[in-house]
Design a protein around this motif. Sequence first.
Motif, mmCIF file in Angstrom:
data_model
loop_
_atom_site.group_PDB
_atom_site.id
_atom_site.type_symbol
_atom_site.label_atom_id
_atom_site.label_comp_id
_atom_site.label_asym_id
_atom_site.label_seq_id
_atom_site.Cartn_x
_atom_site.Cartn_y
_atom_site.Cartn_z
ATOM 1 N N ARG A 153 0.080 -5.227 -22.496
ATOM 2 C CA ARG A 153 0.729 -6.311 -21.747
ATOM 3 C C ARG A 153 2.168 -6.533 -22.199
ATOM 4 O O ARG A 153 2.936 -7.204 -21.531
ATOM 5 C CB ARG A 153 -0.067 -7.613 -21.891
ATOM 6 C CG ARG A 153 -1.192 -7.689 -20.881
ATOM 7 C CD ARG A 153 -1.821 -9.069 -20.846
ATOM 8 N NE ARG A 153 -3.272 -8.924 -20.927
ATOM 9 C CZ ARG A 153 -4.032 -9.459 -21.873
ATOM 10 N NH1 ARG A 153 -3.509 -10.229 -22.798
ATOM 11 N NH2 ARG A 153 -5.322 -9.248 -21.873
ATOM 12 N N GLN A 154 2.505 -5.999 -23.371
ATOM 13 C CA GLN A 154 3.883 -6.130 -23.856
ATOM 14 C C GLN A 154 4.854 -5.206 -23.131
ATOM 15 O O GLN A 154 6.059 -5.313 -23.306
ATOM 16 C CB GLN A 154 3.944 -5.814 -25.362
ATOM 17 C CG GLN A 154 3.185 -6.822 -26.201
ATOM 18 C CD GLN A 154 3.062 -6.382 -27.657
ATOM 19 O OE1 GLN A 154 3.710 -5.443 -28.082
ATOM 20 N NE2 GLN A 154 2.210 -7.055 -28.407
ATOM 21 N N LEU A 155 4.319 -4.289 -22.343
ATOM 22 C CA LEU A 155 5.202 -3.404 -21.585
ATOM 23 C C LEU A 155 5.868 -4.172 -20.454
ATOM 24 O O LEU A 155 5.267 -5.090 -19.891
ATOM 25 C CB LEU A 155 4.389 -2.252 -20.978
ATOM 26 C CG LEU A 155 3.860 -1.215 -21.953
ATOM 27 C CD1 LEU A 155 2.770 -0.387 -21.285
ATOM 28 C CD2 LEU A 155 4.989 -0.317 -22.449
ATOM 29 N N PHE A 160 9.128 -7.207 -12.764
ATOM 30 C CA PHE A 160 10.098 -7.969 -13.558
ATOM 31 C C PHE A 160 11.460 -8.059 -12.874
ATOM 32 O O PHE A 160 11.911 -7.112 -12.242
ATOM 33 C CB PHE A 160 10.297 -7.314 -14.933
ATOM 34 C CG PHE A 160 9.328 -7.767 -15.988
ATOM 35 C CD1 PHE A 160 8.175 -8.471 -15.660
ATOM 36 C CD2 PHE A 160 9.572 -7.480 -17.329
ATOM 37 C CE1 PHE A 160 7.288 -8.881 -16.649
ATOM 38 C CE2 PHE A 160 8.688 -7.894 -18.319
ATOM 39 C CZ PHE A 160 7.546 -8.590 -17.981
ATOM 40 N N ASN A 168 12.955 -8.197 -22.475
ATOM 41 C CA ASN A 168 11.969 -7.260 -22.995
ATOM 42 C C ASN A 168 12.630 -6.091 -23.737
ATOM 43 O O ASN A 168 12.131 -5.638 -24.764
ATOM 44 C CB ASN A 168 11.121 -6.738 -21.825
ATOM 45 C CG ASN A 168 9.672 -6.635 -22.186
ATOM 46 O OD1 ASN A 168 9.280 -5.655 -22.790
ATOM 47 N ND2 ASN A 168 8.894 -7.661 -21.839
ATOM 48 N N GLN A 171 14.376 -7.328 -27.082
ATOM 49 C CA GLN A 171 13.419 -7.534 -28.175
ATOM 50 C C GLN A 171 13.133 -6.241 -28.939
ATOM 51 O O GLN A 171 12.606 -6.265 -30.040
ATOM 52 C CB GLN A 171 12.105 -8.111 -27.624
ATOM 53 C CG GLN A 171 12.203 -9.600 -27.319
ATOM 54 C CD GLN A 171 11.027 -10.096 -26.482
ATOM 55 O OE1 GLN A 171 10.452 -9.351 -25.683
ATOM 56 N NE2 GLN A 171 10.673 -11.360 -26.654
ATOM 57 N N ARG A 172 13.469 -5.119 -28.327
ATOM 58 C CA ARG A 172 13.300 -3.826 -29.004
ATOM 59 C C ARG A 172 14.648 -3.252 -29.428
ATOM 60 O O ARG A 172 14.759 -2.053 -29.689
ATOM 61 C CB ARG A 172 12.633 -2.828 -28.068
ATOM 62 C CG ARG A 172 11.123 -2.907 -28.062
ATOM 63 C CD ARG A 172 10.615 -3.514 -26.788
ATOM 64 N NE ARG A 172 9.169 -3.527 -26.738
ATOM 65 C CZ ARG A 172 8.486 -4.277 -25.896
ATOM 66 N NH1 ARG A 172 9.106 -5.073 -25.050
ATOM 67 N NH2 ARG A 172 7.186 -4.248 -25.907
#
Length: 314
Positions: A153-155, A160, A168, A171-172
């Motif tokens: 679900r973090q993908l 979006f 998203n 955050q990476r």
Amino acid sequence: MAAITIVMLTMLSVTSVGSALSVNYYEHTCPQVEYIVAGAVHEATLNDKTVPAALLRMHFHDCFIRGCDASVLLESKGKKKAEKDGPANISLHAFYVIDNAKKALESVCPGVVSCADIVALAARDAVFLSGGPMWEVPKGRKDGRISKAEETRQLPAPVFNISQLEQNFSQRGLSLEDLVALSGGHTLGFAHCSSFQNRIHNFSPKQDIDPSMDPSFAAMLRGICPSHNTVRNAGSPLDSSSAIFDNAYYKLLLQGKSIFSSDQALLTHPKTKALVSKFAYSPKEFEFAFVKSMIKMSSINGGQEIRLDCKVVN
Ligand code: HEM
Ligand SMILES: *[C@@H]1O[C@H](CO)[C@@H](O)[C@H](O)[C@H]1NC(C)=O
Ligand SMILES: *[C@@H]1O[C@H](CO)[C@@H](O)[C@H](O)[C@H]1NC(C)=O
Ligand SMILES: *[C@@H]1O[C@H](CO)[C@@H](O)[C@H](O)[C@H]1NC(C)=O
């Protein structure tokens, strides 16, 4: 010129990431690694043209969950479902290519090459085999011991908008430029109807179809994907030349012929829109940016061990 590009990008990755990854990581312990992985990817692609797209997407999924640690390869154990069995696993496949490469590597340099490195190399080989750029992959990743279905679900989701995508990615440690360049991965492969259903049926209370889509393109997609779709594997190629790594994705995007809302979203922010235009205009600018962002994405840390079997922890 190509050689210069490779050298510059390699230096950039080492200085900006500062992790233990290095291009020469297996120089003494497994000099055949690149040759063996490329062979496995090549052989599989001869039999199945969908392999390169699958390997590129596999690496993206791996890196976005717990870092590039091959967590995407672990199998579920009883009730404990792994990422592979999570909701976003739709169409992830070609895991056997990684297993074949691992098997070959274990016979020449046992216990040395991580599954995460194999996935990263295979993604690079997949791009190159499809007519895309070649680059040196920094290596030395470790494999993780945890894989949880719910973490898929973090993908980022295909529905979006630009702020959700930006968040998203950031955050990476990935920028808007990385977002636009890496979305170019959608020059390869296929999407199932469920991934873009939101744009062609019940888009909003007032409009059935996403008005930002080219009407004839939307009509074509509706033909493939009726609202009550019963054809199990129905869907669409992600661009008009979906087995060739090129910049057609950006050209189509500018014409309202992208597949996902998340692709279309790249036109809703001045910065990302300018990058889309740049990459649509110049294949070289796209390749350069893609390589730079792939090295960045593929350096996201994770992992502790060198797995002996890519499907199970040691
Ligand atoms: C920006 C956020 C992203 C979203 C929301 C997204 C979403 C998706 C979705 C929903 C699919 C289709 C799944 C299906 O219906 O079977 C897909 C396919 C694919 N994605 Fe992405 N993706 C994103 C970024 C990326 C990145 C960064 C890469 C690699 C650099 C990538 C490479 C691919 C490839 C190659 C496929 C085709 C897979 C195949 O044919 O087997 N995507 N993506
Ligand atoms: C994907 O996950 C579903 C459960 O969400 C599972 O039934 C299916 O077997 C999984 N597919 C693959 C290829 O692992
Ligand atoms: C990315 O998006 C998903 C889905 O909304 C969200 O759960 C997640 O927290 C976001 N960020 C990260 C780092 O996972
Ligand atoms: C994106 O979606 C989120 C959540 O639905 C919303 O809060 C935000 O305002 C949206 N941003 C844009 C630019 O549409």
